[in-house]
Structures are given as structure tokens and as C-alpha cells.
Design an enzyme around this catalytic site. Sequence first.
Site, PDB file in Angstrom:
ATOM      1  N   ASP A 132      -2.019  10.818  -2.502  1.00 12.41           N
ATOM      2  CA  ASP A 132      -2.303   9.758  -3.482  1.00 12.41           C
ATOM      3  C   ASP A 132      -2.522  10.337  -4.865  1.00 12.41           C
ATOM      4  O   ASP A 132      -2.356   9.650  -5.874  1.00 12.41           O
ATOM      5  CB  ASP A 132      -3.510   8.940  -3.036  1.00 12.41           C
ATOM      6  CG  ASP A 132      -3.118   8.122  -1.819  1.00 12.41           C
ATOM      7  OD1 ASP A 132      -3.189   8.660  -0.699  1.00 12.41           O
ATOM      8  OD2 ASP A 132      -2.671   6.977  -2.001  1.00 12.41           O
TER       9      ASP A 132
ATOM     10  N   ASN B 280      -5.742  12.375  -0.208  1.00 12.55           N
ATOM     11  CA  ASN B 280      -4.895  11.582   0.691  1.00 12.55           C
ATOM     12  C   ASN B 280      -5.826  10.818   1.631  1.00 12.55           C
ATOM     13  O   ASN B 280      -7.055  10.963   1.565  1.00 12.55           O
ATOM     14  CB  ASN B 280      -3.913  12.475   1.449  1.00 12.55           C
ATOM     15  CG  ASN B 280      -2.832  11.659   2.160  1.00 12.55           C
ATOM     16  OD1 ASN B 280      -2.227  10.763   1.566  1.00 12.55           O
ATOM     17  ND2 ASN B 280      -2.595  11.936   3.433  1.00 12.55           N
ATOM     18  N   LYS B 281      -5.245  10.026   2.499  1.00 14.50           N
ATOM     19  CA  LYS B 281      -6.017   9.157   3.394  1.00 14.50           C
ATOM     20  C   LYS B 281      -7.143   9.915   4.104  1.00 14.50           C
ATOM     21  O   LYS B 281      -6.948  11.044   4.551  1.00 14.50           O
ATOM     22  CB  LYS B 281      -5.044   8.552   4.417  1.00 14.50           C
ATOM     23  CG  LYS B 281      -5.614   7.597   5.411  1.00 14.50           C
ATOM     24  CD  LYS B 281      -6.427   6.479   4.810  1.00 14.50           C
ATOM     25  CE  LYS B 281      -5.680   5.682   3.761  1.00 14.50           C
ATOM     26  NZ  LYS B 281      -6.597   4.880   2.904  1.00 14.50           N
TER      27      LYS B 281
ATOM     28  N   ARG C 101       0.851  -1.188   0.000  1.00 15.63           N
ATOM     29  CA  ARG C 101       0.000   0.000   0.000  1.00 15.63           C
ATOM     30  C   ARG C 101       0.889   1.240   0.000  1.00 15.63           C
ATOM     31  O   ARG C 101       2.099   1.150   0.143  1.00 15.63           O
ATOM     32  CB  ARG C 101      -0.962  -0.012   1.188  1.00 15.63           C
ATOM     33  CG  ARG C 101      -0.279  -0.388   2.498  1.00 15.63           C
ATOM     34  CD  ARG C 101      -0.804   0.351   3.668  1.00 15.63           C
ATOM     35  NE  ARG C 101      -0.642   1.778   3.528  1.00 15.63           N
ATOM     36  CZ  ARG C 101       0.506   2.430   3.721  1.00 15.63           C
ATOM     37  NH1 ARG C 101       1.621   1.795   4.048  1.00 15.63           N
ATOM     38  NH2 ARG C 101       0.567   3.725   3.574  1.00 15.63           N
ATOM     39  N   GLY C 102       0.221   2.409  -0.123  1.00 12.85           N
ATOM     40  CA  GLY C 102       0.977   3.656  -0.239  1.00 12.85           C
ATOM     41  C   GLY C 102       1.204   3.908  -1.726  1.00 12.85           C
ATOM     42  O   GLY C 102       1.606   2.982  -2.468  1.00 12.85           O
ATOM     43  N   ALA C 103       0.954   5.149  -2.150  1.00  8.53           N
ATOM     44  CA  ALA C 103       0.916   5.447  -3.582  1.00  8.53           C
ATOM     45  C   ALA C 103       2.164   4.983  -4.338  1.00  8.53           C
ATOM     46  O   ALA C 103       2.064   4.352  -5.395  1.00  8.53           O
ATOM     47  CB  ALA C 103       0.698   6.945  -3.775  1.00  8.53           C
TER      48      ALA C 103
HETATM   49  O1  MRU Z   1      -4.830   3.266   1.578  1.00 10.05           O
HETATM   50  P1  MRU Z   1      -3.336   3.488   1.633  1.00 10.05           P
HETATM   51  O2  MRU Z   1      -2.724   2.977   2.892  1.00 10.05           O
HETATM   52  O3  MRU Z   1      -2.656   2.986   0.376  1.00 10.05           O
HETATM   53  O4  MRU Z   1      -3.195   5.067   1.640  1.00 10.05           O
HETATM   54  C1  MRU Z   1      -1.914   5.632   1.724  1.00 10.05           C
HETATM   55  C2  MRU Z   1      -1.898   7.103   1.847  1.00 10.05           C
HETATM   56  O5  MRU Z   1      -2.923   7.752   1.857  1.00 10.05           O
HETATM   57  C3  MRU Z   1      -0.552   7.756   1.871  1.00 10.05           C
HETATM   58  O6  MRU Z   1      -0.589   8.933   2.615  1.00 10.05           O
HETATM   59  C4  MRU Z   1      -0.106   8.098   0.447  1.00 10.05           C
HETATM   60  O7  MRU Z   1      -0.273   7.005  -0.404  1.00 10.05           O
HETATM   61  C5  MRU Z   1       1.315   8.533   0.399  1.00 10.05           C
HETATM   62  S1  MRU Z   1       2.479   7.174   0.676  1.00 10.05           S
HETATM   63  C6  MRU Z   1       3.963   7.759   0.066  1.00 10.05           C
END
Ligand code: MRU
Length: 354
Positions: free
Chosen positions: A237, A247-248, A47-49
Site C-alpha cells: 500500500d 501492506n495488509k 479496495r486494493g491500492a
Molecule cells: O484494505 P485493502 O483490502 O485495500 O488492502 C489491500 C492490500 O493490502 C493489498 O495487498 C495492496 O493494496 C496491494 S493491491 C495491488
Amino acid sequence: MNYRAFWVLESGDIEVIDQTVLPFQYKTVVIQTPVEAARAIRNMTVRGAGTIGSIAAFGVYMAARNSGGDPERMRSEARMIRESRPTAINLMWAVDRVLAATGNLSGQELIERSRTEAMLISDEDRDRTAMIGQFGFELMKRILEEKGKDTIEVLTHCNAGWLGIVDSGTALAPIYEAKRRGVNVHVWVDETRPRNQGSLTSWELSREHIPHTLITDNAGGELMRGGRVDIVFVGADRVVRNGDTANKIGTYLKALAARDNDVPFYVALPTSTFDLDTPNGYDIPIEERNEREVLFVRGLAESGEIQEVRIVPEGIRAFNPAFDITPARLITGLITEKGVIPAREEEIVKMFRG
Ligand code: MRU
């Protein structure tokens, strides 16, 4: 410090850290096919962009490899990977980039070129996040000097560390840079319900011995009101043309609280997280995840097993949007590998031109 959420095996398969069982268990999973890559993205094993983008790129390489270099089959599996999650633009960006790089190739050339491009994507993330760390650190240093303090208090939401993008993360990159340079930092880590990515951030920070405190998602406003937060760093994201930021879920509320309390609110992201084709935040697709993530909490039982516990009686429904949009007007600046810019269309377009 040099960490990755995945690595490439000699066979060309990739091994990933299973983020669904962290921070309780450290377990890895080997991905060998495009279907497995898409599944790992969808179920948030990765996970994470940034990490999603890298795994997607390797997934396209696996599609090329497993099809024996058949471009048609590769493209059809690439479409499936591209649709595995809707919000983080790095996913679509990485898939499109590997497809563009492979052009009209086929056979062994197609396989090799797609692998090289996937490798390049994660290597570039390493360099980009290192620069984000430098630029973000300068902001922290300035605040410390202005306030005459010796410890900077940072608040962050979700996990935007090395688990989320190679190598030092985005929102956490300035914090890691401060640690490297011997500057004192304390981090308020939002729990980030429902999936508790804050526990991943705590896990990362603990490994680096960086002082931090886990807080509930509702505590940030009160901490800011009490003058206990000097700066907010979050990841992204997708940042669209006018600077609106996905973002989250919960990021928007932190930005509102920061604005009301004059706390600088920065979004840290590599240029691969921009989506210049989308004019404003209204057009960003927001992922809606299973209600089960809200109806149950997951944790470590005293038996040592990871367990899920229902928190409301059966029959109650839940709504679970995974991201929110922070309007550009609430963002103090965007920290990119090219420097810190205002979240404004003309500045974003200029950065891409320059
Ligand atoms: O649902 P996730 O855990 O993939 O969401 C992640 C986020 O919202 C992060 O803040 C974002 O992807 C940046 S990670 C470099």
C-alpha cells in the site's frame, strides 16, 4: 486474461464490482459523484491500492464534471476523496496527479483533461502490472531451476490481484504469467482476517483454474518451516524511501517467518506505490478500522444469504489495525515495472532517477 474491477460507462460514470459481497455475489455499483467515489473507497466497495487510486482519479473527474468545470469546487471535493483512506499512497498520488494535470484549466477543458488523466492512470497500471508479472515470473523460474522442481509453491497474503489493481495485479501478476507460460504453480492463500481478502484471491485464482489452497493466517510459518513454500509474494500500500513497506495486517509476521526459514520474500508494486517523501515506516499512517470487523464474521448462510455472526459475547472490545509495516531488512526484493531491486534507499532513489 484481461480483467478490471471497474469500467467507464459512456455517460462518464464508472461501474465497479462490489467487493464487499464477493465471492458470494457478483454485483456492480455505478458511481456518479465524488461523494460516492469517496464512500466506495471508505467502505471498501473498491479496495486494493491501485484500484483505490484509479477510483479516486475518476472521483476527481466527477468533481470537475458535476461542478460544471469549477476548479475551486473540484479542489475541495478532491480533498475529501484524498482523505477517504489513509495508508495506500496511490490514493493521494492519483488525486494530486489529476489536480496537477488540470493546472489552471476551467470549464470544459478542466472536465476533459481530468477525465483523460484518470483514464491514463488506469491504463498505465495495466502496463506496469504486466511488467511486474514478467519480472516476478523470472524469479520463479530461477527457483524452479535451482531446486529442480516442476511446481513452484507460492504463499500470498491479502488480495493483490486484478481486483486490487488493473489488470493482472501485483503479487498475483507473476502467478498469472506462470499460468500463461504453462509453468505449474500452487498458491497458499492466507485467509487474511478480519476482512478475508484471501477469499477474493481464491475467487480470482479459481476463475483462472490455478491450483491453490486457503490457509488460516497462522499457518504460513509452519508451512515455511516444513519446506512447503518456495517464495512469498505480497503487494504493498506504500513503500517509503528506506524500503519499509506497509501492506495488509499480518504481512510483517509472514516476512519474519520467511526470514527465519530462508524463504525469499518479495514485495510487488508499481512505482506509483512509492512514497519518497516519507523517510521510514514509522511515519506511515496506519488505518484503524471499526472493531465490528473483528467482533463479527461474515459469510454465506445455508439460506443463501450473506450474514454476520458475532464471535465473542457482547461488551468485548477489539482493536483493528488494517495494515502493518514490514521493515526493509526482511524484504528480499521489490518487484516493480522497472525491474527487481533491493529494498534499500540508494537503490530506490536510483530507480527513480534512472
Ligand atoms: O484494505 P485493502 O483490502 O485495500 O488492502 C489491500 C492490500 O493490502 C493489498 O495487498 C495492496 O493494496 C496491494 S493491491 C495491488
